[in-house]
Design a protein around this motif. Structure first.
Motif, PDB file in Angstrom:
ATOM      1  N   ASN A   1      -2.921  12.212 -13.610  1.00 33.69           N
ATOM      2  CA  ASN A   1      -2.346  10.872 -13.437  1.00 33.69           C
ATOM      3  C   ASN A   1      -2.221  10.479 -11.949  1.00 33.69           C
ATOM      4  O   ASN A   1      -1.140  10.465 -11.365  1.00 33.69           O
ATOM      5  CB  ASN A   1      -0.977  10.820 -14.130  1.00 33.69           C
ATOM      6  CG  ASN A   1      -0.489   9.397 -14.323  1.00 33.69           C
ATOM      7  OD1 ASN A   1      -0.891   8.492 -13.598  1.00 33.69           O
ATOM      8  ND2 ASN A   1       0.378   9.199 -15.295  1.00 33.69           N
TER       9      ASN A   1
ATOM     10  N   GLY B   1       4.292  -3.291  -7.414  1.00 42.08           N
ATOM     11  CA  GLY B   1       5.569  -2.750  -6.946  1.00 42.08           C
ATOM     12  C   GLY B   1       6.634  -2.553  -8.013  1.00 42.08           C
ATOM     13  O   GLY B   1       7.746  -2.107  -7.718  1.00 42.08           O
TER      14      GLY B   1
ATOM     15  N   LYS C   1       5.181   8.698  -2.718  1.00 44.91           N
ATOM     16  CA  LYS C   1       5.591   7.588  -1.847  1.00 44.91           C
ATOM     17  C   LYS C   1       7.110   7.446  -1.792  1.00 44.91           C
ATOM     18  O   LYS C   1       7.663   7.166  -0.736  1.00 44.91           O
ATOM     19  CB  LYS C   1       4.952   6.282  -2.345  1.00 44.91           C
ATOM     20  CG  LYS C   1       5.178   5.139  -1.385  1.00 44.91           C
ATOM     21  CD  LYS C   1       4.529   3.864  -1.849  1.00 44.91           C
ATOM     22  CE  LYS C   1       4.835   2.755  -0.841  1.00 44.91           C
ATOM     23  NZ  LYS C   1       4.492   1.436  -1.388  1.00 44.91           N
TER      24      LYS C   1
HETATM   25  C1  LIG Z   1       2.094   4.832 -12.922  1.00 48.83           C
HETATM   26  C2  LIG Z   1       2.706   3.428 -13.048  1.00 48.83           C
HETATM   27  C3  LIG Z   1       4.149   3.568 -13.559  1.00 48.83           C
HETATM   28  C4  LIG Z   1       2.709   2.772 -11.670  1.00 48.83           C
HETATM   29  O1  LIG Z   1       3.417   1.537 -11.746  1.00 48.83           O
HETATM   30  P1  LIG Z   1       3.000   0.287 -10.828  1.00 48.83           P
HETATM   31  O2  LIG Z   1       3.996  -0.785 -11.011  1.00 48.83           O
HETATM   32  O3  LIG Z   1       1.575  -0.069 -11.091  1.00 48.83           O
HETATM   33  O4  LIG Z   1       3.101   0.933  -9.379  1.00 48.83           O
HETATM   34  P2  LIG Z   1       3.485   0.188  -8.030  1.00 48.83           P
HETATM   35  O5  LIG Z   1       2.762  -1.130  -7.963  1.00 48.83           O
HETATM   36  O6  LIG Z   1       4.954   0.139  -7.882  1.00 48.83           O
HETATM   37  O7  LIG Z   1       2.841   1.154  -6.948  1.00 48.83           O
HETATM   38  C5  LIG Z   1       3.642   1.984  -6.113  1.00 48.83           C
HETATM   39  C6  LIG Z   1       2.743   3.046  -5.495  1.00 48.83           C
HETATM   40  O8  LIG Z   1       2.174   3.844  -6.520  1.00 48.83           O
HETATM   41  C7  LIG Z   1       0.830   4.196  -6.160  1.00 48.83           C
HETATM   42  N1  LIG Z   1      -0.092   3.613  -7.130  1.00 48.83           N
HETATM   43  C8  LIG Z   1       0.183   2.704  -8.095  1.00 48.83           C
HETATM   44  N2  LIG Z   1      -0.922   2.439  -8.820  1.00 48.83           N
HETATM   45  C9  LIG Z   1      -1.918   3.189  -8.299  1.00 48.83           C
HETATM   46  C10 LIG Z   1      -3.290   3.376  -8.627  1.00 48.83           C
HETATM   47  N3  LIG Z   1      -3.855   2.718  -9.638  1.00 48.83           N
HETATM   48  N4  LIG Z   1      -4.011   4.263  -7.895  1.00 48.83           N
HETATM   49  C11 LIG Z   1      -3.450   4.959  -6.886  1.00 48.83           C
HETATM   50  N5  LIG Z   1      -2.137   4.813  -6.517  1.00 48.83           N
HETATM   51  C12 LIG Z   1      -1.389   3.950  -7.225  1.00 48.83           C
HETATM   52  C13 LIG Z   1       0.597   3.639  -4.776  1.00 48.83           C
HETATM   53  O9  LIG Z   1       0.989   4.629  -3.842  1.00 48.83           O
HETATM   54  C14 LIG Z   1       1.562   2.489  -4.733  1.00 48.83           C
HETATM   55  O10 LIG Z   1       1.965   2.180  -3.427  1.00 48.83           O
HETATM   56  P3  LIG Z   1       1.081   1.138  -2.537  1.00 48.83           P
HETATM   57  O11 LIG Z   1       1.052  -0.122  -3.338  1.00 48.83           O
HETATM   58  O12 LIG Z   1       1.864   1.018  -1.268  1.00 48.83           O
HETATM   59  O13 LIG Z   1      -0.252   1.747  -2.378  1.00 48.83           O
HETATM   60  C15 LIG Z   1       1.876   2.525 -14.001  1.00 48.83           C
HETATM   61  O14 LIG Z   1       0.511   2.625 -13.616  1.00 48.83           O
HETATM   62  C16 LIG Z   1       1.988   2.897 -15.466  1.00 48.83           C
HETATM   63  O15 LIG Z   1       2.843   2.386 -16.205  1.00 48.83           O
HETATM   64  N6  LIG Z   1       1.087   3.781 -15.931  1.00 48.83           N
HETATM   65  C17 LIG Z   1       1.022   4.219 -17.301  1.00 48.83           C
HETATM   66  C18 LIG Z   1       2.148   5.126 -17.692  1.00 48.83           C
HETATM   67  C19 LIG Z   1       2.323   6.305 -16.769  1.00 48.83           C
HETATM   68  O16 LIG Z   1       1.376   6.984 -16.399  1.00 48.83           O
HETATM   69  N7  LIG Z   1       3.583   6.545 -16.412  1.00 48.83           N
HETATM   70  C20 LIG Z   1       3.979   7.617 -15.545  1.00 48.83           C
HETATM   71  C21 LIG Z   1       4.269   8.842 -16.318  1.00 48.83           C
HETATM   72  S1  LIG Z   1       4.837  10.129 -15.223  1.00 48.83           S
END
Ligand SMILES: CC(C)(COP(=O)(O)OP(=O)(O)OC[C@H]1O[C@@H](n2cnc3c(N)ncnc32)[C@H](O)[C@@H]1OP(=O)(O)O)[C@@H](O)C(=O)NCCC(=O)NCCS
Length: 197
Positions: free
Chosen positions: A72, A43, A81
């Motif tokens: 991505n 989250g 979401k």
């Molecule tokens: C993308 C990123 C920012 C998500 O952050 P996170 O803290 O893991 O995400 P959250 O735990 O807040 O998840 C929120 C929602 O995102 C989606 N989500 C997060 N990780 C996911 C995954 N691995 N696969 C599918 N959906 C995912 C889900 O909808 C999730 O909601 P849910 O838990 O109710 O299913 C993280 O994976 C990251 O830092 N990635 C690398 C950098 C990047 O790609 N940044 C974005 C550039 S636009």
């Protein structure tokens, strides 16, 4: 951070995420969200995104946008979401050629940019910061570059059509043509921040 656009999320005294917020007039652009790999899926990304939207609203923005690379999957799920809607494709990379251009000034420039923005529903990337793509006015673009016409209209490092510019420097565009080296495709997402504009 020096430019006052970086934010960090802190949990138990430790930085767990970083992100940036750029304000262009009434538009906000969210950039570079990164959550610590070992803390993903809890989250943090969603909370940080919602915080940035609230911050953008507090600072007077009425719309927020961001780019997500096509591949991505986690980011697409996250931004949908929180309420973002996909609006268009954006392409980026190194252009194949500089172009033989006719550049426009004053009224001609304003009209050409207004017309191009009409076709892009008001979205463009910034001439001097081509990875910042948001809802802009003609004046915001014209303050940052001079529009020129090659096959299509471009202004600084952003083109409303095919990529054009210095082959060693990144540009962005609305068409996938004209690249020497093209990066992945990006989707521009937008969300409205206030009930009434
Ligand atoms: C993308 C990123 C920012 C998500 O952050 P996170 O803290 O893991 O995400 P959250 O735990 O807040 O998840 C929120 C929602 O995102 C989606 N989500 C997060 N990780 C996911 C995954 N691995 N696969 C599918 N959906 C995912 C889900 O909808 C999730 O909601 P849910 O838990 O109710 O299913 C993280 O994976 C990251 O830092 N990635 C690398 C950098 C990047 O790609 N940044 C974005 C550039 S636009």
């Amino acid at each position: 951070m020096r430019e006052g656009r970086a934010y960090v999320a802190v949990l138990n005294g430790r930085i767990v995420a970083v992100a940036a917020l750029v304000l262009i007039g009434k538009s906000a652009y969210l950039q570079g969200l990164r959550v610590r790999p070992e803390l993903r899926g809890r989250g943090v990304g969603e909370t940080t995104t919602r915080f940035l939207l609230e911050e953008a609203r507090r600072r007077g923005a009425v719309v927020a946008t961001l780019l997500v690379a096509e591949w991505n999957t986690p980011s697409h799920a996250l931004v949908k979401k929180v309420g973002f809607k996909p609006r268009m494709y954006i392409y980026g990379g190194k252009p194949a050629r500089r172009g033989e251009s006719k550049c426009l000034s004053s009224l001609e420039a304003y009209e050409a940019v207004s017309e191009a923005l009409g076709r892009s529903r008001g979205y463009a990337c910034l001439p001097d910061e081509p990875w910042v793509c948001t809802a802009v006015t003609p004046w915001e673009l014209l303050a940052r570059g001079r529009p020129c016409i090659d096959k299509s209209l471009y202004i600084g490092r952003f083109s409303f059509g095919s990529a054009i510019g210095d082959p060693d420097i990144d540009v962005t565009s609305l068409s996938l043509d004209g690249y020497r080296e093209r990066y992945t495709t990006y989707i521009l997402y937008a969300i409205e921040l206030q009930e009434k504009f």
